[in-house]
Design a protein around this motif. Structure first.
Motif, PDB file in Angstrom:
ATOM      1  N   ARG A  54     -11.429 -10.588   3.097  1.00  0.00           N
ATOM      2  CA  ARG A  54     -10.081 -10.533   2.554  1.00  0.00           C
ATOM      3  C   ARG A  54      -9.936 -11.364   1.277  1.00  0.00           C
ATOM      4  O   ARG A  54      -9.163 -11.011   0.366  1.00  0.00           O
ATOM      5  CB  ARG A  54      -9.071 -11.024   3.598  1.00  0.00           C
ATOM      6  CG  ARG A  54      -7.621 -10.749   3.187  1.00  0.00           C
ATOM      7  CD  ARG A  54      -6.634 -11.623   3.950  1.00  0.00           C
ATOM      8  NE  ARG A  54      -6.616 -11.309   5.356  1.00  0.00           N
ATOM      9  CZ  ARG A  54      -5.774 -11.904   6.214  1.00  0.00           C
ATOM     10  NH1 ARG A  54      -4.929 -12.829   5.777  1.00  0.00           N
ATOM     11  NH2 ARG A  54      -5.813 -11.593   7.496  1.00  0.00           N
ATOM     12  N   ARG A 102     -10.595  -9.350  -1.851  1.00  0.00           N
ATOM     13  CA  ARG A 102      -9.874  -8.087  -2.020  1.00  0.00           C
ATOM     14  C   ARG A 102      -8.563  -8.325  -2.739  1.00  0.00           C
ATOM     15  O   ARG A 102      -7.954  -9.387  -2.637  1.00  0.00           O
ATOM     16  CB  ARG A 102      -9.610  -7.445  -0.659  1.00  0.00           C
ATOM     17  CG  ARG A 102     -10.870  -7.091   0.103  1.00  0.00           C
ATOM     18  CD  ARG A 102     -10.567  -6.596   1.489  1.00  0.00           C
ATOM     19  NE  ARG A 102      -9.765  -5.385   1.486  1.00  0.00           N
ATOM     20  CZ  ARG A 102      -9.434  -4.724   2.588  1.00  0.00           C
ATOM     21  NH1 ARG A 102      -9.823  -5.173   3.767  1.00  0.00           N
ATOM     22  NH2 ARG A 102      -8.712  -3.642   2.517  1.00  0.00           N
ATOM     23  N   ASP A 107      -2.113   1.230   6.104  1.00  0.00           N
ATOM     24  CA  ASP A 107      -3.513   0.870   6.226  1.00  0.00           C
ATOM     25  C   ASP A 107      -3.597  -0.452   6.990  1.00  0.00           C
ATOM     26  O   ASP A 107      -2.975  -1.445   6.594  1.00  0.00           O
ATOM     27  CB  ASP A 107      -4.133   0.732   4.838  1.00  0.00           C
ATOM     28  CG  ASP A 107      -5.635   0.558   4.884  1.00  0.00           C
ATOM     29  OD1 ASP A 107      -6.255   1.054   5.833  1.00  0.00           O
ATOM     30  OD2 ASP A 107      -6.178  -0.081   3.961  1.00  0.00           O
ATOM     31  N   GLU A 127      -6.410  -3.148  -6.317  1.00  0.00           N
ATOM     32  CA  GLU A 127      -7.735  -2.530  -6.316  1.00  0.00           C
ATOM     33  C   GLU A 127      -7.926  -1.669  -5.078  1.00  0.00           C
ATOM     34  O   GLU A 127      -8.484  -0.567  -5.158  1.00  0.00           O
ATOM     35  CB  GLU A 127      -8.812  -3.602  -6.389  1.00  0.00           C
ATOM     36  CG  GLU A 127     -10.220  -3.032  -6.583  1.00  0.00           C
ATOM     37  CD  GLU A 127     -11.267  -4.127  -6.683  1.00  0.00           C
ATOM     38  OE1 GLU A 127     -11.142  -5.138  -5.956  1.00  0.00           O
ATOM     39  OE2 GLU A 127     -12.209  -3.973  -7.475  1.00  0.00           O
ATOM     40  N   ASP A 128      -7.445  -2.147  -3.922  1.00  0.00           N
ATOM     41  CA  ASP A 128      -7.568  -1.380  -2.688  1.00  0.00           C
ATOM     42  C   ASP A 128      -6.813  -0.057  -2.782  1.00  0.00           C
ATOM     43  O   ASP A 128      -7.285   0.979  -2.289  1.00  0.00           O
ATOM     44  CB  ASP A 128      -7.039  -2.191  -1.503  1.00  0.00           C
ATOM     45  CG  ASP A 128      -8.003  -3.293  -1.086  1.00  0.00           C
ATOM     46  OD1 ASP A 128      -9.132  -3.325  -1.612  1.00  0.00           O
ATOM     47  OD2 ASP A 128      -7.621  -4.114  -0.231  1.00  0.00           O
ATOM     48  N   LYS A 129      -5.643  -0.074  -3.412  1.00  0.00           N
ATOM     49  CA  LYS A 129      -4.854   1.155  -3.538  1.00  0.00           C
ATOM     50  C   LYS A 129      -5.545   2.162  -4.449  1.00  0.00           C
ATOM     51  O   LYS A 129      -5.549   3.369  -4.169  1.00  0.00           O
ATOM     52  CB  LYS A 129      -3.451   0.824  -4.064  1.00  0.00           C
ATOM     53  CG  LYS A 129      -2.555   0.188  -3.019  1.00  0.00           C
ATOM     54  CD  LYS A 129      -1.105   0.113  -3.458  1.00  0.00           C
ATOM     55  CE  LYS A 129      -0.868  -0.973  -4.457  1.00  0.00           C
ATOM     56  NZ  LYS A 129       0.595  -1.138  -4.737  1.00  0.00           N
ATOM     57  N   ALA A 154      -8.410   3.612  -2.596  1.00  0.00           N
ATOM     58  CA  ALA A 154      -7.930   4.497  -1.535  1.00  0.00           C
ATOM     59  C   ALA A 154      -7.604   5.883  -2.062  1.00  0.00           C
ATOM     60  O   ALA A 154      -7.698   6.878  -1.333  1.00  0.00           O
ATOM     61  CB  ALA A 154      -6.700   3.888  -0.852  1.00  0.00           C
ATOM     62  N   HIS A 174       0.860  -1.184   0.000  1.00  0.00           N
ATOM     63  CA  HIS A 174       0.000   0.000   0.000  1.00  0.00           C
ATOM     64  C   HIS A 174       0.889   1.225   0.000  1.00  0.00           C
ATOM     65  O   HIS A 174       2.124   1.104   0.111  1.00  0.00           O
ATOM     66  CB  HIS A 174      -0.910   0.012   1.233  1.00  0.00           C
ATOM     67  CG  HIS A 174      -2.296   0.521   0.953  1.00  0.00           C
ATOM     68  ND1 HIS A 174      -2.531   1.787   0.467  1.00  0.00           N
ATOM     69  CD2 HIS A 174      -3.515  -0.046   1.090  1.00  0.00           C
ATOM     70  CE1 HIS A 174      -3.839   1.970   0.313  1.00  0.00           C
ATOM     71  NE2 HIS A 174      -4.460   0.861   0.675  1.00  0.00           N
ATOM     72  N   THR A 199     -14.447  -1.075   0.093  1.00  0.00           N
ATOM     73  CA  THR A 199     -13.134  -1.608   0.435  1.00  0.00           C
ATOM     74  C   THR A 199     -13.149  -2.374   1.745  1.00  0.00           C
ATOM     75  O   THR A 199     -12.665  -3.506   1.833  1.00  0.00           O
ATOM     76  CB  THR A 199     -12.102  -0.462   0.524  1.00  0.00           C
ATOM     77  OG1 THR A 199     -12.002   0.186  -0.747  1.00  0.00           O
ATOM     78  CG2 THR A 199     -10.730  -0.985   0.918  1.00  0.00           C
ATOM     79  N   TYR A 200     -13.735  -1.780   2.779  1.00  0.00           N
ATOM     80  CA  TYR A 200     -13.570  -2.321   4.129  1.00  0.00           C
ATOM     81  C   TYR A 200     -14.615  -3.364   4.520  1.00  0.00           C
ATOM     82  O   TYR A 200     -14.413  -4.081   5.496  1.00  0.00           O
ATOM     83  CB  TYR A 200     -13.572  -1.180   5.147  1.00  0.00           C
ATOM     84  CG  TYR A 200     -12.260  -0.443   5.198  1.00  0.00           C
ATOM     85  CD1 TYR A 200     -11.291  -0.767   6.130  1.00  0.00           C
ATOM     86  CD2 TYR A 200     -11.985   0.578   4.292  1.00  0.00           C
ATOM     87  CE1 TYR A 200     -10.085  -0.099   6.169  1.00  0.00           C
ATOM     88  CE2 TYR A 200     -10.780   1.249   4.321  1.00  0.00           C
ATOM     89  CZ  TYR A 200      -9.830   0.912   5.258  1.00  0.00           C
ATOM     90  OH  TYR A 200      -8.637   1.563   5.277  1.00  0.00           O
TER      91      TYR A 200
END
Length: 312
Positions: free
Chosen positions: A262, A265, A179, A269-271, A274, A175, A257-258
């Motif tokens: 897991r 995810r 996070d 994609e999370d980055k 974010a 990340h 996202t949250y």
């Protein structure tokens, strides 16, 4: 690499961009967005402070939103830029904890503050005669203090727990900031209980306020369509649509996202998601609230006129 893992408590942030010319161009774009966000949010906060006509609960809450956004984007972008420009990826154990604490504090506090802003508009439009009582200065201050306090307590609990996890694997966080969910795969112990706590916390601080905002604006829109005055209807609809735009940009990627397990995810994609709630939203908020708000535009003219008259 193994030797480094065993002899250092520092973490490694893998970052958002590849270390090449394309990554540098993208970083310069992020820095430009960062400068715009700092100027816009600091300008909005100063404008509300300087113009007496904006000393109302709605704009008092907006000034806190601008302050949170200013701290929000300052928590992640400077460290990301320094690491990229100097070819470093490390962040100290303490630095990671501090960054995580401030990020989570701003995230939770802003979620609660947006719910307070929705309640303010709900009372102003649906119960205008009760507005001075329901949204008094004391009530407004309590909302703001409650948002900051609850956000800080929740953030402190998550940060302390995350830093006390045994990290016996690689300390490379995939990340561009510390996070907590991105740190969990590095722990060697079972983190299922904590992941459940993250789910509950996200629901309380993001999902529940979002559902409350949606319900309140459904009631507001119903009241707006029943208004006889076209000017009042236009003004109310502009204010509500502005706030709903901000809420959508903030909550949608955050909740998506949250609240996912897991297994569904991916770090990349999370980055990308974010970027929306940590960088783009703090930049867009002052633009949305200023360009679509005649009172803010009028205040800009009055403040600029005040300073120009002083110079002459």
């Amino acid at each position: 690499m193994e030797k480094w893992n065993q002899t250092s408590n520092d973490f490694i942030l893998l970052g958002l961009f590849p270390p090449n010319q394309k990554g540098l161009l993208l970083l310069l774009l992020i820095i430009f967005v960062f400068v715009l966000a700092c100027l816009g949010n600091s300008g909005m906060t100063s404008l509300i402070f300087l113009d007496p006509r904006l000393h109302t609960p709605m704009y008092f809450l907006l000034s806190q939103l601008s302050l949170m956004d200013l701290m929000y984007i300052s928590t992640t972008v400077p460290k990301m830029a320094i690491n990229f420009l100097y070819g470093q990826k490390s962040i100290s154990f303490l630095g990671c904890g501090v960054q995580s604490f401030f990020f989570l504090t701003m995230a939770c506090s802003e979620g609660l503050l947006l719910a307070s802003m929705a309640y303010d508009r709900f009372v102003a439009i649906c119960y205008p005669l009760h507005y001075p009582i329901r949204m008094s200065k004391v009530t407004c201050v309590k909302m703001i203090l409650g948002s900051w306090t609850l956000g800080s307590i929740n953030s402190l609990a998550h940060t302390i727990y995350a830093l006390h996890l045994p990290y016996c694997r690689s300390r490379a966080i995939n990340h561009f900031f510390c996070d907590v969910p991105a740190m969990l795969p590095l722990a060697c112990g079972d983190t299922w209980d904590y992941e459940y706590m993250v789910f509950v916390s996200t629901s309380l601080f993001l999902l529940v306020p979002f559902l409350g905002i949606t319900a309140s604006y459904g009631r507001v829109l119903f009241a707006v369509f029943r208004m006889r005055s076209k000017e009042g209807r236009r003004k109310a609809f502009t204010t509500c649509s502005t706030h709903l735009t901000v809420v959508t940009f903030y909550y949608a990627p955050f909740v998506y996202t949250y609240l996912r397990p897991r297994s569904l995810r991916s770090p990349e994609e999370d980055k990308i998601l974010a970027v929306f709630y940590t960088i783009l939203t703090p930049m867009l908020n002052p633009i949305i609230y200023s360009l679509r708000n005649k009172e803010v535009l009028g205040a800009m003219g009055r403040v600029c006129g005040m300073f120009s008259s002083r110079k002459t």
